[in-house]
Design an enzyme around this catalytic site. Sequence first.
Site, PDB file in Angstrom:
ATOM      1  N   ASP A  17       0.822  -1.203   0.000  1.00  0.00           N
ATOM      2  CA  ASP A  17       0.000   0.000   0.000  1.00  0.00           C
ATOM      3  C   ASP A  17       0.863   1.263   0.000  1.00  0.00           C
ATOM      4  O   ASP A  17       1.925   1.302   0.630  1.00  0.00           O
ATOM      5  CB  ASP A  17      -0.904  -0.017   1.238  1.00  0.00           C
ATOM      6  CG  ASP A  17      -1.794   1.214   1.332  1.00  0.00           C
ATOM      7  OD1 ASP A  17      -2.677   1.357   0.466  1.00  0.00           O
ATOM      8  OD2 ASP A  17      -1.586   2.023   2.250  1.00  0.00           O
TER       9      ASP A  17
ATOM     10  N   GLU B 204       1.053  -0.253  -4.979  1.00  0.00           N
ATOM     11  CA  GLU B 204       0.104   0.798  -5.351  1.00  0.00           C
ATOM     12  C   GLU B 204       0.864   2.108  -5.540  1.00  0.00           C
ATOM     13  O   GLU B 204       1.003   2.901  -4.609  1.00  0.00           O
ATOM     14  CB  GLU B 204      -0.965   0.953  -4.266  1.00  0.00           C
ATOM     15  CG  GLU B 204      -2.002   2.018  -4.597  1.00  0.00           C
ATOM     16  CD  GLU B 204      -2.680   2.589  -3.357  1.00  0.00           C
ATOM     17  OE1 GLU B 204      -3.857   2.978  -3.457  1.00  0.00           O
ATOM     18  OE2 GLU B 204      -2.032   2.660  -2.287  1.00  0.00           O
TER      19      GLU B 204
ATOM     20  N   TRP C  38       0.157   5.125  -6.964  1.00  0.00           N
ATOM     21  CA  TRP C  38      -0.961   5.916  -7.496  1.00  0.00           C
ATOM     22  C   TRP C  38      -0.463   7.323  -7.776  1.00  0.00           C
ATOM     23  O   TRP C  38      -0.338   8.148  -6.883  1.00  0.00           O
ATOM     24  CB  TRP C  38      -2.115   5.921  -6.511  1.00  0.00           C
ATOM     25  CG  TRP C  38      -3.385   6.531  -7.062  1.00  0.00           C
ATOM     26  CD1 TRP C  38      -3.522   7.261  -8.194  1.00  0.00           C
ATOM     27  CD2 TRP C  38      -4.699   6.427  -6.508  1.00  0.00           C
ATOM     28  NE1 TRP C  38      -4.828   7.632  -8.390  1.00  0.00           N
ATOM     29  CE2 TRP C  38      -5.568   7.136  -7.367  1.00  0.00           C
ATOM     30  CE3 TRP C  38      -5.208   5.813  -5.373  1.00  0.00           C
ATOM     31  CZ2 TRP C  38      -6.941   7.244  -7.103  1.00  0.00           C
ATOM     32  CZ3 TRP C  38      -6.562   5.923  -5.117  1.00  0.00           C
ATOM     33  CH2 TRP C  38      -7.429   6.627  -5.976  1.00  0.00           C
TER      34      TRP C  38
ATOM     35  N   GLN D  18       5.916   6.347 -17.358  1.00  0.00           N
ATOM     36  CA  GLN D  18       7.356   6.237 -17.117  1.00  0.00           C
ATOM     37  C   GLN D  18       7.666   6.347 -15.628  1.00  0.00           C
ATOM     38  O   GLN D  18       8.571   5.679 -15.120  1.00  0.00           O
ATOM     39  CB  GLN D  18       8.112   7.318 -17.892  1.00  0.00           C
ATOM     40  CG  GLN D  18       9.626   7.243 -17.737  1.00  0.00           C
ATOM     41  CD  GLN D  18      10.210   5.932 -18.250  1.00  0.00           C
ATOM     42  OE1 GLN D  18       9.963   5.539 -19.388  1.00  0.00           O
ATOM     43  NE2 GLN D  18      10.971   5.245 -17.412  1.00  0.00           N
TER      44      GLN D  18
ATOM     45  N   ASP E 157     -10.753   1.959  -3.386  1.00  0.00           N
ATOM     46  CA  ASP E 157     -10.581   3.410  -3.302  1.00  0.00           C
ATOM     47  C   ASP E 157     -11.314   4.142  -4.418  1.00  0.00           C
ATOM     48  O   ASP E 157     -12.041   5.108  -4.176  1.00  0.00           O
ATOM     49  CB  ASP E 157      -9.089   3.775  -3.375  1.00  0.00           C
ATOM     50  CG  ASP E 157      -8.359   3.481  -2.073  1.00  0.00           C
ATOM     51  OD1 ASP E 157      -8.972   3.655  -1.008  1.00  0.00           O
ATOM     52  OD2 ASP E 157      -7.193   3.063  -2.129  1.00  0.00           O
TER      53      ASP E 157
END
Length: 779
Positions: free
Chosen positions: A523, A548, A550, A569, A631
């Site tokens: 996470d 993750e 994000w 990238q 989420d």
Amino acid sequence: ARGGGMRSARARAIRNDEASDAEAGVERGEDVERATRATHTVYVENPDGGTNTCVRVVGPNRRGGLAKIIAALTNYGLDVQSSFTRTTANGSSVDDVFYVTWDPREAGKSFDESNARLASQLEEDRFEDLKRFIVDAMTPTETRERYTSRMPKIYGIAAESEVLAMKRRLDDAIDPSNQEESNIARDPVFMASQLEFVAAELASATARLVQIDRVYAKVESCGVEYLWELEGSDEEVVNDECVVIEAERSDARAMFERKLAAMEAALAARDRARRGLTTSSDTASGVAVVRRTDEATSTLAKSRQPLNENNTTKAKLSKLSTDMAPQTPFASPLSRPLPSTPCGNGRELILQGFNWESCNEKANNDRSWYQLLNEKVPEIAAAGFTSVWMPPPTKSVSKQGYLPTDLYNLNSFYGSEDELRSCVARMREYNITPVADIVINHRCAEAQDDAGRWNKYTGKIDWDARAITCENPQFGGQGSQSTGEDYLPAPNIDHTQQFVRKDLKEWLSWMRDDVGFRGWRFDFVKGYSGVFTGEYVEETRPFLSFGEFWDECSYRDGVLEYNQDAHRQRTCDWVDSTGGNTAAFDFTTKGILQEAVARTEYWRLIDTKGRPPGFCGMWPSRAVTFIENHDTGSTLQHWPFPRDKILQGYCYILTHPGTPTVFYDHWVDPKWSEAIGVMLDIRKRTGLSSNAAAVHIERATAGLYAAHIGHAQEMYTEGLSMDVDVKRPSICMKLGVEDWSPNAAKVGNLSWKCTASGDGWAIWEDKNHLEDEEISKAR
């Protein structure tokens, strides 16, 4: 919505009368009364013995209406020889009559392409098409006309009409019955027509933005008094008008940016055609996968390097700050060879086995979430899932488990430790890999220091303030500076401390050897360097490992930009920082895919080099694809996928390279479960893999995405090939409203059978391999 904010007029009533007023028995007054109800009626007829065609348009008297009709006739390819206009006494409705000629030799060309024209009447079989074209041009746009510029608007009108003409010619170029469709996407004439159409849409959007900006500028320079010129305005109306103008200006700017992105995609398509990349096989070796070569560097030094491609090869090491807490020296643990892929054998199918409300299962239904999952294990296995991503297992301040406290305490809101162990054990009995959600970026303390700061940990891992980064003064952190982004709600763990890493590796090993987990989902990995993730994975050797990362996609004025190479990238850089032993969720694909299906902008699904535009098009063996999770969807709805396009999303990720993840809510929903099951069967039957995958994109236009997906002709684990091995099982798929068939396109010179389809999506399989499998089953 069409270009420039234009709405489709297909649902509007179109008068089909082709007879004269006398033949129809309709008086002109009745026509005008009917037209007053905001409907345009178009009549077309060829007078006997004449050389002209009579076009009559009856409708409401709107400002700029005459210019729109003339622009529509001109863009259709007609020459206006003469015209006259009649209006009602109060001027509310008009009856415009035009006498036009047509040159059949110039059909399908722009109005500025003709030379000496041959004047004749329009063929009667084109009457209905002309009527629809005019009604489309006369349909009010989404931007209310009262806010358009008071200056001449012929530029905007001509642009909108030109869009319709370009769309019509582009549709004519793509004939579904054409058996040579495979050459269309690479035909220079088709490419030019497509570029011309997108340019017309951009011109229309530009004109719309200019019109609204003129009013906006007038209000800014003259004040709201300018709006009092509007008939019937009062103070309340003027205030409302200001709000509406601001909203419409924002919408128009967004539409302009959207068409600008479409133009960028069209130019990229033209460049690909010129370079011949659609048929080239050299991209497999040219994929920009960044790999580190400085294996002798210490883990701590690596963690201080920014995540970008400039320091991945022979870059100078970033120096440590002199004001941080003293650090324990250590050597790199990356001594054993890394696994070839962090996603098992490359054919894993992951089910996210929870949502945001799963922690409330016990309170709502008198059974824990672990008990529910335990019961569903046989069904999960029968569906073909090979792995289940489970919720955070440890004790937590929050119900959902993302604010952990005592890591060795496995009694959570999802159930007891015994229920967890039973669920994990049953999954392994069914050859399902249980994946634990690992939250180690931060950890909540359960005791306070003398200053009242929460920095004293309890349980087996009884850290103190030294385990907290120094950027967290509210928690009294005495550790070093963070190697990633700060997570404000909780104390951030200092992974540069040797005792911290030692404790975490022991805990992960216990989770693997004692509890039975065989995979990690990390996470919030942006909070600490990927080097440490790589160290934990190397030490514990899970079958699956993904993080993750994000990161926000690139937007401009609220519109997703076409080129997201920099975004993916950055994901690649993080994976590379782990030593390549950990995969990452493909947020790039999610962002692009949901924008493409929601806006009917399927041109987004191809990058400038002809590959899928997400991380799966760059490094598929390290990409974990998904369309929704706890989420983005569930009850949080932070970044939801369009609910009416869910199956289009799964049609994409379950047919394309990468390791796909299905969200629990979607799998159990009757609206989608059956179709998802069929897609899972197709992926397993074809043997699609995240390793040695190949994708050849056949078409990527506004209304259609089509691709041929299968196995690459050569084995590899990095990059993505565009050469599909037709000797092995492969599939074709399409998204969008436009018609397309791999049989008509002669994809791979194979015979195809549609084995799954739905609203806006379809999948075909190679008949030869289907027949071979049926024979094998019969034996």
